[in-house]
Design a protein around this motif. Structure first.
Motif, short mmCIF file in Angstrom:
data_model
loop_
_atom_site.label_atom_id
_atom_site.label_comp_id
_atom_site.label_asym_id
_atom_site.label_seq_id
_atom_site.Cartn_x
_atom_site.Cartn_y
_atom_site.Cartn_z
N HIS A 207 0.81 -1.23 0.00
CA HIS A 207 0.00 0.00 0.00
C HIS A 207 0.84 1.28 0.00
O HIS A 207 0.28 2.38 -0.04
CB HIS A 207 -0.92 0.00 1.22
N GLY A 208 2.16 1.15 0.05
CA GLY A 208 3.02 2.32 0.03
C GLY A 208 2.89 3.16 1.29
O GLY A 208 2.85 4.40 1.22
N ILE A 209 2.85 2.51 2.45
CA ILE A 209 2.67 3.20 3.73
C ILE A 209 3.96 3.13 4.53
O ILE A 209 4.59 2.07 4.63
CB ILE A 209 1.53 2.53 4.55
N ALA A 210 4.36 4.24 5.12
CA ALA A 210 5.53 4.27 5.97
C ALA A 210 5.21 3.56 7.30
O ALA A 210 4.07 3.60 7.78
CB ALA A 210 5.97 5.70 6.23
N ALA A 211 6.23 2.95 7.88
CA ALA A 211 6.02 2.19 9.12
C ALA A 211 5.53 3.05 10.26
O ALA A 211 4.79 2.57 11.14
CB ALA A 211 7.31 1.48 9.51
N ASP A 212 5.88 4.34 10.29
CA ASP A 212 5.47 5.20 11.41
C ASP A 212 4.00 5.59 11.33
O ASP A 212 3.48 6.26 12.22
CB ASP A 212 6.34 6.44 11.50
N ARG A 213 3.30 5.18 10.26
CA ARG A 213 1.86 5.48 10.14
C ARG A 213 1.02 4.41 10.86
O ARG A 213 -0.20 4.57 10.98
CB ARG A 213 1.44 5.52 8.66
#
Length: 720
Positions: free
Chosen positions: A568-574
């Motif tokens: 999904h192209g999401i950064a881990a900090d999200r």
């Protein structure tokens, strides 16, 4: 090299020819002849085929192939239309009669060639049928016998075949005395020819068969008709072995019995293989106990007997407690050894006639046949539980486990094996839900609960694929700024008929059935998809927390989460991960490496429901946890309940010392908010600010910058 396609065509034609009769078969054989000629570089007319002659019902020749022309010397023009008798030798004119009257299809005959030469031929006859199934003619296939054996040569050849056979052969005379044996007889039985000849076949008698059975065998040896079957024989060394036997007799020209013969094979290897297969089908390979299939069979037999004798019995279903934690922590070798030790202890408690079975994973069953009253089943259950009191010493580990036991009794609870097992399991679930070792007898109310449980499991599976699940988002609010600083994704299930189903109902079902793994995967994927959608819409949403079940927590978890984030192209900090204290019971040696890897990949970990589980404060500092959440159970009494205040104060103080963020759940009143804020709590989550809401409503809150009014007073709230 032959063309592979041609070879395959030949094979197909062979199969086709075998399935046909008469003229159709003759046509297929002709096609096969052409293909074979092609394989050898010859023309289709090459002389390769066997002689084949077609005849009508009266015996007149209707077809004549190249092989027939080569054998007899007549061309098709000379042969077709003539009666087949013109090929016969003077003394051989009854072949057709033999075929029609006795069904003899293979025979040796004498025939005459065009040159006048008389020769012996091997003849095979088959009937052709018309479309109505009536005889339409015959097809004859033959080949010349170039070297015919003399009677003496035949006897010598037959003797050689008997001697070299890998089957044991013994021949007896009219008085049932052994007159001949072959080499295989000696190899199988251990008796030499000298030791066997002159004796009767009782030499091999095992003593395992009844007088009636021996009478059947002897009757066959006396001419009652061939007998074939399996019997047990005894070798010279005393070993008893199974054998497959054919017994028949030999008669002279007057029809009198002169000899009997027995042809037999040692089938020990086959019987052993059959026994192994039977064991694999009916016994658990790990513990050696009967499996579910054999248990069902044995209980079914006992119930049939109980119907006749009106006797009583019981079924116990036993589920080990804490076994999965040991298995996950210490590995399958320790887990398997533990199951073996448990089964040995259980077996020691039971009578020889009682059945102990392993029916699934860490689940056992005990069938008690012929008990006097239902209380006896409870006594056995207590004995089984007491066998788990002492620790299990496996390798260097000192392991303790418990068990929950459910009991059903027949005939009171029913007379059907599947139902009795289901009822006992329903009682076991009730014990398990109570969270303690023990046993319980089945009652009809438990069955209703079990049916409801099955219904929820089935419907939950449908919900996973039927778009009936959704995520609601409950904001987390800073107690310093009043701003939304995060959210927790909470699973909701809207059933098409029952409406919203409480998570308190379906989450335990998912945990017990293993569906929690699929639900957890769905929640993580859906949360990441929604975050991606918000980001694409330009909404700067704070991090979203998702809950993890302890059953999801294995060494592959970091990779699974990484794959979803990348997809999904999401950064881990999200994303934040919330775990419960029950996970920590599984052992720090297993859990800490997984936590450290998650933290190394940028994922923050929160400990949910802190204070309600079994966590050790000594271990808490070792876990890479960034957030502690105060359970709503300790918030609801604030600020009036002295104990709740003390617990909340201790958690906040500890969190501050460990430099962890503190979030209070279930905050509903300004008084609770004010008390927590004064303690130094960082965030709150609860109905005071917002209940869980759908994604669109949470997005509007973030866009509008909705804030918690931190200055509201108790008097102002009362005035409203």
């Amino acid at each position: 090299m032959p063309d592979q396609n041609a070879i395959e065509r030949c094979l197909a034609l062979c199969r086709e020819a075998r399935s046909l009769d008469g003229a159709a078969q003759l046509q297929a054989l002709s096609a096969l002849e052409a293909e074979l000629a092609g394989l050898k570089g010859q023309s289709p007319r090459a002389k390769l085929s066997e002689p084949v002659i077609g005849m009508d019902p009266a015996g007149y020749i209707t077809s004549w192939n190249d092989g027939a022309e080569r054998l007899f010397g007549y061309t098709p023009e000379e042969a077709v239309g003539q009666h087949v008798l013109f090929l016969y030798a003077d003394d051989d004119d009854q072949v057709a009669e033999l075929f029609l009257e006795e069904g003899t299809s293979l025979m040796e005959v004498r025939r005459r060639k065009k040159s006048g030469e008389i020769f012996w031929a091997s003849l095979a006859l088959s009937m052709t049928l018309d479309e109505a199934g009536h005889p339409a003619g015959m097809v004859a296939r033959m080949s010349e016998i170039t070297e015919r054996l003399s009677d003496e040569d035949k006897l010598r050849l037959h003797a050689r075949i008997i001697e070299d056979s890998d089957q044991g052969i013994l021949i007896t005379d009219g008085e049932e005395r052994i007159v001949s044996v072959n080499t295989a007889f000696t190899r199988i039985t251990g008796y030499s020819a000298a030791e066997a000849i002159g004796k009767t076949p009782d030499l091999l008698r095992s003593g395992k068969h009844t007088a009636d059975f021996r009478a059947q065998v002897r009757s066959a040896m006396q001419g009652a008709g061939p007998w074939q079957g399996e019997i047990f024989g005894k070798r010279k060394n005393g070993d008893v072995f199974p054998q497959s036997v054919t017994i028949s007799v030999v008669r002279n020209d007057k029809g009198q019995i002169t000899h009997a013969f027995s042809i037999f094979s040692d089938i020990s290897v086959f019987k052993e293989a059959e026994a192994r297969m039977q064991r694999l089908a009916n016994y658990d390979t790990l513990t050696g106990l009967p499996n579910r299939a054999l248990l069902n069979q044995l209980v079914g037999q006992a119930l049939a007997s109980a119907r006749r004798s009106r006797s009583h019995g019981a079924l116990l279903v036993i589920n080990l407690q804490r076994f999965h934690s040991i298995y996950d922590t210490l590995g399958h070798e320790v887990g398997d050894a533990l199951l073996g030790e448990v089964s040995a202890r259980f077996r020691h408690v039971l009578r020889d006639e009682d059945v102990l079975a392993r029916i699934d994973g860490d689940k056992f069953a005990v069938a008690l046949f012929e008990i006097q009253k239902r209380e006896h089943a409870g006594i056995v259950a207590n004995k089984l539980l007491s066998k788990l009191d002492a620790p299990f010493e496996i390798e260097e580990h000192n392991l303790r486990i418990g068990a929950s036991i459910g009991i059903s009794v027949y005939p009171e609870d029913g007379m059907d094996t599947a139902a009795l097992l289901r009822y006992a399991d329903a009682a076991r679930v009730r014990v398990h839900d109570n969270g303690a070792n023990g046993y319980m007898f089945y009652s009809p109310e438990m069955n209703e609960r079990a049916k409801e449980h099955l219904w929820f499991e089935s419907e939950l599976r449908r919900a996973l694929v039927g778009n009936h699940l959704q995520l609601h988002y409950q904001p987390k609010v800073s107690l310093r700024s009043g701003r939304i600083v995060g959210a927790e994704a909470l699973l909701r299930w809207k059933h098409p008929d029952r409406g919203m189903v409480s998570p308190g109902i379906f989450i335990p079902v998912a945990e017990e059935t293993g569906l929690i793994l699929e639900l957890g995967t769905w929640v993580l994927d859906e949360a990441c998809r929604q975050i991606r959608q918000w980001q694409d819409a330009g909404v700067d949403v704070p991090p979203v927390a998702v809950n993890l079940s302890s059953r999801q927590f294995d060494r592959h978890l970091p990779d699974r989460i990484q794959e979803v984030l990348e997809r999904h192209g999401i950064a881990a900090d999200r994303i934040k991960l919330e775990i419960t204290e029950t996970l920590l019971v599984r052992g720090p040696d297993t859990v800490i490496p997984i936590m450290n890897e998650l933290a190394a990949r940028g994922l923050a970990l929160a400990l949910d429901d802190f204070g309600t589980g079994y966590s050790s404060l000594a271990y808490l500092k070792k876990f890479p946890i960034s957030t502690l959440k105060i359970d709503r159970a300790f918030v609801i009494g604030l600020p009036q309940e002295e104990n709740d205040c003390a617990i909340a104060r201790a958690i906040v103080t500890m969190g501050q010392q460990l430099r962890q963020e503190i979030v209070a759940e279930g905050v509903e009143t300004p008084e609770q908010m004010a008390f927590l804020r004064d303690l130094g709590c960082d965030q709150l989550q609860g109905y005071l600010f917002s209940p869980p809401v759908v994604a669109g409503d949470f997005e509007r809150m973030v866009r509008d910058g909705k804030r918690l009014n931190l200055t509201v007073t108790i008097e102002q709230r009362a005035a409203k």
